[in-house]
Structure formats: structure tokens, C-alpha cells
Design a protein around this motif. Structure first.
Motif, PDB file in Angstrom:
ATOM      1  N   PHE A 361      12.749  -5.964  10.680  1.00  0.00           N
ATOM      2  CA  PHE A 361      12.933  -5.860   9.329  1.00  0.00           C
ATOM      3  C   PHE A 361      11.884  -4.491   8.861  1.00  0.00           C
ATOM      4  CE2 PHE A 361      10.778  -6.880   5.130  1.00  0.00           C
ATOM      5  CZ  PHE A 361      12.147  -6.502   4.303  1.00  0.00           C
ATOM      6  N   LEU A 362      10.607  -4.619   9.714  1.00  0.00           N
ATOM      7  CA  LEU A 362       9.629  -3.686   9.113  1.00  0.00           C
ATOM      8  C   LEU A 362       9.788  -2.234   9.657  1.00  0.00           C
ATOM      9  CD1 LEU A 362       6.124  -5.747   9.010  1.00  0.00           C
ATOM     10  CD2 LEU A 362       7.927  -5.158   7.138  1.00  0.00           C
ATOM     11  N   GLU A 363      10.399  -2.248  10.668  1.00  0.00           N
ATOM     12  CA  GLU A 363      10.757  -1.076  11.476  1.00  0.00           C
ATOM     13  C   GLU A 363      11.295   0.030  10.658  1.00  0.00           C
ATOM     14  OE1 GLU A 363      12.773  -1.600  15.161  1.00  0.00           O
ATOM     15  OE2 GLU A 363      13.313   0.565  15.246  1.00  0.00           O
ATOM     16  N   GLY A 364      10.669   1.053  10.521  1.00  0.00           N
ATOM     17  CA  GLY A 364      11.075   2.101   9.751  1.00  0.00           C
ATOM     18  C   GLY A 364      10.870   1.854   8.005  1.00  0.00           C
ATOM     19  N   LEU A 365      10.309   1.078   7.520  1.00  0.00           N
ATOM     20  CA  LEU A 365      10.138   0.728   6.027  1.00  0.00           C
ATOM     21  C   LEU A 365       9.019   1.267   5.603  1.00  0.00           C
ATOM     22  CD1 LEU A 365      11.462  -2.983   5.250  1.00  0.00           C
ATOM     23  CD2 LEU A 365      12.563  -0.716   5.535  1.00  0.00           C
ATOM     24  N   GLU A 366       8.952   1.927   4.275  1.00  0.00           N
ATOM     25  CA  GLU A 366       7.739   2.140   3.639  1.00  0.00           C
ATOM     26  C   GLU A 366       7.502   1.277   2.363  1.00  0.00           C
ATOM     27  OE1 GLU A 366       7.260   6.407   2.782  1.00  0.00           O
ATOM     28  OE2 GLU A 366       9.081   6.634   4.020  1.00  0.00           O
ATOM     29  N   MET A 367       8.553   0.735   1.874  1.00  0.00           N
ATOM     30  CA  MET A 367       8.696  -0.278   0.833  1.00  0.00           C
ATOM     31  C   MET A 367       9.164  -1.299   1.180  1.00  0.00           C
ATOM     32  SD  MET A 367       9.133   1.348  -2.982  1.00  0.00           S
ATOM     33  CE  MET A 367      10.435   0.537  -3.994  1.00  0.00           C
ATOM     34  N   VAL A 368       8.653  -2.677   0.416  1.00  0.00           N
ATOM     35  CA  VAL A 368       9.370  -3.897   0.402  1.00  0.00           C
ATOM     36  C   VAL A 368       9.508  -4.422  -0.872  1.00  0.00           C
ATOM     37  CG1 VAL A 368       9.449  -6.395   1.374  1.00  0.00           C
ATOM     38  CG2 VAL A 368       8.733  -4.457   2.878  1.00  0.00           C
ATOM     39  N   ILE A 369      10.782  -4.701  -1.284  1.00  0.00           N
ATOM     40  CA  ILE A 369      10.751  -5.606  -2.583  1.00  0.00           C
ATOM     41  C   ILE A 369      10.562  -7.209  -2.155  1.00  0.00           C
ATOM     42  CG2 ILE A 369      11.993  -6.014  -4.695  1.00  0.00           C
ATOM     43  CD1 ILE A 369      13.836  -3.404  -3.784  1.00  0.00           C
ATOM     44  N   VAL A 370       9.574  -7.801  -2.322  1.00  0.00           N
ATOM     45  CA  VAL A 370       9.512  -9.197  -2.156  1.00  0.00           C
ATOM     46  C   VAL A 370      10.232 -10.078  -3.223  1.00  0.00           C
ATOM     47  CG1 VAL A 370       7.686 -10.955  -1.601  1.00  0.00           C
ATOM     48  CG2 VAL A 370       7.273  -8.625  -1.187  1.00  0.00           C
ATOM     49  N   MET A 371      11.318 -10.450  -3.150  1.00  0.00           N
ATOM     50  CA  MET A 371      11.848 -11.249  -3.932  1.00  0.00           C
ATOM     51  C   MET A 371      11.811 -12.572  -3.818  1.00  0.00           C
ATOM     52  SD  MET A 371      14.232  -9.203  -5.787  1.00  0.00           S
ATOM     53  CE  MET A 371      15.565 -10.113  -6.206  1.00  0.00           C
ATOM     54  N   VAL A 372      11.165 -13.264  -2.836  1.00  0.00           N
ATOM     55  CA  VAL A 372      10.971 -14.448  -2.699  1.00  0.00           C
ATOM     56  C   VAL A 372       9.597 -14.661  -2.029  1.00  0.00           C
ATOM     57  CG1 VAL A 372      11.671 -16.769  -1.879  1.00  0.00           C
ATOM     58  CG2 VAL A 372      13.570 -15.018  -2.145  1.00  0.00           C
ATOM     59  N   GLY A 373       8.783 -15.553  -2.436  1.00  0.00           N
ATOM     60  CA  GLY A 373       7.114 -15.752  -2.169  1.00  0.00           C
ATOM     61  C   GLY A 373       7.306 -16.901  -1.276  1.00  0.00           C
ATOM     62  N   HIS A 374       8.206 -16.979  -0.043  1.00  0.00           N
ATOM     63  CA  HIS A 374       7.858 -18.062   0.995  1.00  0.00           C
ATOM     64  C   HIS A 374       6.683 -18.222   1.233  1.00  0.00           C
ATOM     65  CE1 HIS A 374      12.086 -18.663   1.316  1.00  0.00           C
ATOM     66  NE2 HIS A 374      12.546 -17.412   1.825  1.00  0.00           N
ATOM     67  N   SER A 375       5.997 -19.439   1.741  1.00  0.00           N
ATOM     68  CA  SER A 375       4.671 -19.814   2.193  1.00  0.00           C
ATOM     69  C   SER A 375       4.151 -18.728   3.312  1.00  0.00           C
ATOM     70  CB  SER A 375       4.510 -21.213   2.826  1.00  0.00           C
ATOM     71  OG  SER A 375       4.966 -22.024   1.798  1.00  0.00           O
ATOM     72  N   GLU A 376       5.288 -18.260   4.013  1.00  0.00           N
ATOM     73  CA  GLU A 376       4.902 -17.217   5.264  1.00  0.00           C
ATOM     74  C   GLU A 376       4.179 -15.999   4.934  1.00  0.00           C
ATOM     75  OE1 GLU A 376       7.843 -18.982   5.001  1.00  0.00           O
ATOM     76  OE2 GLU A 376       8.756 -19.431   7.062  1.00  0.00           O
ATOM     77  N   VAL A 377       4.391 -15.615   3.650  1.00  0.00           N
ATOM     78  CA  VAL A 377       3.955 -14.393   3.299  1.00  0.00           C
ATOM     79  C   VAL A 377       3.100 -14.470   1.904  1.00  0.00           C
ATOM     80  CG1 VAL A 377       5.776 -12.821   4.166  1.00  0.00           C
ATOM     81  CG2 VAL A 377       6.130 -13.582   1.990  1.00  0.00           C
ATOM     82  N   LYS A 378       3.241 -15.584   1.332  1.00  0.00           N
ATOM     83  CA  LYS A 378       2.698 -15.704  -0.096  1.00  0.00           C
ATOM     84  C   LYS A 378       1.148 -15.400   0.074  1.00  0.00           C
ATOM     85  CE  LYS A 378       2.266 -18.598  -3.875  1.00  0.00           C
ATOM     86  NZ  LYS A 378       2.335 -20.184  -4.580  1.00  0.00           N
ATOM     87  N   GLY A 379       0.567 -14.442  -0.584  1.00  0.00           N
ATOM     88  CA  GLY A 379      -0.935 -14.078  -0.743  1.00  0.00           C
ATOM     89  C   GLY A 379      -1.252 -13.232   0.574  1.00  0.00           C
ATOM     90  N   ARG A 380      -0.186 -12.774   1.146  1.00  0.00           N
ATOM     91  CA  ARG A 380      -0.648 -12.050   2.502  1.00  0.00           C
ATOM     92  C   ARG A 380       0.139 -10.844   2.464  1.00  0.00           C
ATOM     93  NH1 ARG A 380       1.701 -14.201   7.086  1.00  0.00           N
ATOM     94  NH2 ARG A 380       0.165 -12.951   8.176  1.00  0.00           N
ATOM     95  N   PRO A 381      -0.423  -9.694   1.799  1.00  0.00           N
ATOM     96  CA  PRO A 381       0.256  -8.565   1.636  1.00  0.00           C
ATOM     97  C   PRO A 381       0.292  -7.997   3.245  1.00  0.00           C
ATOM     98  CG  PRO A 381      -1.617  -8.462   0.420  1.00  0.00           C
ATOM     99  CD  PRO A 381      -1.479  -9.674   0.773  1.00  0.00           C
ATOM    100  N   GLU A 382      -0.640  -8.197   3.892  1.00  0.00           N
ATOM    101  CA  GLU A 382      -0.644  -7.706   5.305  1.00  0.00           C
ATOM    102  C   GLU A 382       0.435  -7.893   6.231  1.00  0.00           C
ATOM    103  OE1 GLU A 382      -2.592  -9.849   4.044  1.00  0.00           O
ATOM    104  OE2 GLU A 382      -3.163 -11.637   5.584  1.00  0.00           O
ATOM    105  N   ALA A 383       1.409  -9.131   5.983  1.00  0.00           N
ATOM    106  CA  ALA A 383       2.255  -9.454   6.461  1.00  0.00           C
ATOM    107  C   ALA A 383       3.543  -8.478   6.478  1.00  0.00           C
ATOM    108  CB  ALA A 383       2.880 -10.947   5.997  1.00  0.00           C
TER     109      ALA A 383
END
Ligand code: SAJ
Length: 405
Positions: A361-383
Motif C-alpha cells: 500500500f505505502l509503496e510510492g504514496l505521498e498521501m493517505v486518506i484515513v477513512m477508518v481508524g482501525h486499532s492497528e493505526v489509531k493514534g499511530r501516524p508513523e504507521a
């Protein structure tokens, strides 16, 4: 014995809960593959505590089959889709299941409809079946479900419930059955009132979310922080505003209120406007993303990804999800879905450009629209590595790379 008809998101946990509380239960579903999976000892969707409940119920003797049983109580929890054009409920599955129940039910059986139905559906579509089949001995009951996906097992145990029945004595008997596991209060009423309360509860939530979404738009124009405004307003003892977000999904909140609009178009203006407000949010987020792309000099839309495909956090259900709504809007703007999509909760391929790992997913990305705050990423922008984040649910914390609604 209880025969639960329809082993989906509501029927399955209900059957398991009753079985693990000493009720003899057989679960029936016309989908043979689903029944086979259950009989092979596997649950059919992910939900906190469901696997443990399943094991307990199996130990207690719950059975799964495609056949309707001969027993004293039937609980119908089949889907009630709605017609997107005329906004009315499609009772076909409830009607088909009820018809089959009436073919096999012994004298004096109770037919409980647990599926969500719009007010008057039971009178209009189910009651006539009794006369048609010459089965007016069968008692009708409506026991609408109230459990929230993500916390179903706990809510099944603790939530208050509503039982609507023609005959209060039958209502009390069915309340006794649910009381085998339900620790909440069980309100007894008539069938139409029970139908109405269910739809009203979800409409209340839809309207409240629409209000917060409108506040988010007002605060953006006015240069205020909507989260702070809502947080402080909610300190008032009689204010409880829900959270704004990228849209409203799931099979309930964006659907049930339309039953009122569809059936009472001349009266339900405010509800219609609330639904339209919520339905406009995915496109609002998309426009916000384009705005930030311009600000951050990201010109290539293929460098923008969408995280989250489910309708909310920590569930695997994609029905009516804001992401799906947004992709539709995007297809209209750009002529096709060009952004990559990833959701760790969704294993099957639901949309074009869907990938199945965070790295891919992250390969080649500059921007992410975080549509869902699943626990895996919630509060973890470094993800999301160093990506610029569009954070319509306000779950990624603050920072120069995080843009709110
Ligand atoms: N949402 C927001 N802001 C909020 C809360 C929710 O934007 O503050 C969004 C969610 O992200 C999601 C949608 O609304 O996209 C609906 O999610 P939800 O968690 O509000 O509700 P559901 O659809 O999962 O479950 C609802 C519940 N109804 C109520 O709380 C009145 C549940 O109790 C019902 O059993 C369920 O509908 C149903 O099946 O009817």
C-alpha cells in the motif's frame, strides 16, 4: 426448542447466546456453504468474543442446518434490504422465511421477527400470510435487535430490549426466553410500536451524526476546531453530540431512516436532510483531499491512497461503507478508481486497486486518506511512514502532516 432462521450478523450471535444459556437451539440458514462452515467449527465473520461464544454454544449442543425445524418458537433474523430508488423496505426474505415457518410450525407456535422492519411491515406483509395459510393460531411477535457491531456479544448480554406482541401473555413468554441471557430491561409493547422504536433509534443516531458533520463544515469555514467545540459542548449535562466523519455506513444508520422518509415523505423533511448531509460527506472528504494535494504540491492522484474499506473501525463489514461511497464519487470526478485501497480487515477483493499488505500500500504514496481508524493505526501516524494524512475521523493525533475534516 427455538429455531433461529437466518445465521448472519444478528441471527448467529443470538442463536449462540441462547444456546449457551441453556436454551435448546437449532440455527437454520438457506446458505448451505455457511451452514457447512459453522458445522466445521468455524464462525463466519469477525467479532470480539464471537469465537469463544461459538465454542460454548457448540458444547451446549447448538445445531446448524438448512432445514426448518418443528418447534414452539421461531426467531426470524434474515436481511431486510431496501430499495435505493423508492427508499422502501424489501420484505421478501422475511416473507419467504415466515411462509416456510407457517408450513412446518405446530399448533400455537410463536413467530418472532427480529429483522429490522419499517413500521407496519408486519401488519402489511406477515400478518396476511397467517390468514392465507389458515394459521391464525400462530402468534406474532417483533423483537428488534439493538446490538452494535464491534461490541455485539457484550451488548447482547447487557442492552435493554423491546418486545412487541399482539397478545401480552405471549409477549411475556418471549421476554422470558430473551431473559435467559439478557440482563437489561425488556420493554413490552405492541408490534407497530416496536417496529417504530427500532427505526427511531437509528434515525436519532443518523440525525445526531448529521448535525456533527454540519458543525465540522461550519467550523472549517469559520476556522474553528470542531473536535474541541464538540468536546466542550458535550460537557453540558444535556448535550451529547456524536463525532463528525467521512460518512455514515453500515446496514442500519444510513438505511433505516429512509424507511420513514419513504413511507411518510410529506412529514419526514428534517430526516431526509440529515441523510443527505451524511451521504455528502465522502465527497466532501474527497474535495478536502484535493485541496490538501494542491497545498502540498501533490499532483499525481496515484500517489494518494485510501486506508480503510469497512464502514467503521475494527469490523469486517463493508456494507454502504463511506469508502465505497467515496470511490463512486471519485469515479464520477476522475472517470475511474485510481487510488490504491488497503484494509487489513478485508481479505477478499472488493474494489479495483485494492492491495493486501501495508508495505504494498505505502509503496510510492505521498498521501493517505484515513477513512477508518482501525486499532492497528489509531493514534499511530508513523504507521503510514512520512505520508501526509487526511484524517476525517480525527484519529491520527495532531501534526503538520495531519489534516482534519
Ligand atoms: N459514525 C460517525 N460518527 C459517530 C458514530 C458513528 O460518523 O459518532 C459512523 C460510523 O463510522 C459508521 C456509521 O456511523 O460509518 C454507523 O456506525 P455506528 O457505530 O453508529 O452504528 P452501527 O450501524 O454499527 O449500529 C447501529 C446501532 N444503533 C444505534 O446505536 C442507535 C446498533 O445499536 C444497532 O443495533 C445497529 O445500528 C442496527 O443493526 O440497527
Amino acid at each position: 426448542m427455538v429455531n433461529v432462521i437466518g445465521l448472519g450478523y444478528i441471527g448467529l450471535p443470538t442463536a449462540l447466546m441462547m444456546a449457551s444459556h441453556g436454551v435448546e437451539v437449532v440455527g437454520t440458514d438457506r446458505n448451505a456453504a455457511l451452514v457447512e462452515t459453522l458445522n466445521a467449527g468455524k464462525t463466519t465473520f469477525k467479532e470480539e468474543g464471537l469465537d469463544e461464544l461459538f465454542e460454548e454454544a457448540v458444547r451446549a449442543g447448538v445445531e446448524f442446518t438448512t432445514e426448518y425445524q418443528v418447534c414452539d418458537t421461531y426467531i426470524v433474523s434474515v436481511p431486510t434490504p431496501y430499495d435505493k430508488l423508492d427508499k422502501k423496505i424489501d420484505p421478501a426474505y422475511v416473507v419467504a422465511a415466515s411462509r416456510t415457518v407457517l408450513e412446518v410450525a405446530p399448533e400455537g407456535a410463536v413467530l418472532v421477527i427480529e429483522s429490522t422492519v419499517s413500521p407496519n411491515t408486519i401488519d402489511r406483509y406477515v400478518r396476511p400470510l397467517l390468514a392465507e395459510a389458515g394459521r391464525e393460531d400462530v402468534a406474532l411477535v417483533h423483537a428488534p435487535e439493538r446490538i452494535i457491531p464491534g461490541n455485539m456479544v457484550s451488548e447482547l448480554l447487557r442492552n435493554n430490549r423491546t418486545i412487541g406482541a399482539d397478545d401480552p401473555e405471549v409477549g411475556r413468554r418471549v421476554a422470558g426466553l430473551y431473559a435467559s441471557f439478557c440482563q437489561g430491561e425488556i420493554a413490552l409493547t405492541d408490534i407497530r410500536t416496536a417496529e417504530m422504536t427500532k427505526v427511531v433509534e437509528n434515525t436519532f443516531r443518523a440525525v445526531n451524526i448529521a448535525f456533527s458533520n454540519e458543525l465540522a463544515k461550519i467550523c472549517r469555514i469559520g476556522g474553528m476546531d470542531v473536535a474541541e467545540v464538540i468536546r466542550i459542548s458535550n460537557k453540558h449535562p444535556r448535550v451529547n453530540i456524536l463525532q463528525p466523519g467521512p460518512g455514515v455506513g453500515g446496514h442500519c444508520i444510513p438505511v433505516d431512516p429512509w424507511f420513514l422518509v419513504g413511507d411518510y415523505p410529506e412529514a419526514a423533511n428534517f430526516i431526509r436532510l440529515a441523510l443527505q448531509t451524511n451521504a455528502g460527506m465522502p465527497e466532501y472528504v474527497l474535495r478536502r483531499a484535493y485541496e490538501v494535494m494542491r497545498e502540498r504540491n501533490i499532483s499525481d492522484v496515484s500517489r494518494v491512497g485510501i486506508y480503510g474499506l469497512t464502514y467503521k473501525e475494527d469490523v469486517d463489514d463493508v456494507r454502504e461503507s463511506p469508502t465505497l461511497q467515496m470511490l463512486e464519487a471519485q469515479a464520477e470526478h476522475l472517470g475511474g478508481a485510481v487510488m490504491k485501497v488497503y484494509d487489513p480487515w478485508v481479505e477478499s477483493d472488493v474494489v479495483l486497486n485494492q492491495v493486501h499488505s501495508m508495505d504494498e500500500f505505502l509503496e510510492g504514496l505521498e498521501m493517505v486518506i484515513v477513512m477508518v481508524g482501525h486499532s492497528e493505526v489509531k493514534g499511530r501516524p508513523e504507521a503510514f511512514g512520512g505520508c501526509v494524512l487526511i484524517d476525517p475521523r480525527d484519529v491520527m493525533g495532531n501534526g503538520s502532516n495531519v489534516y482534519k475534516l
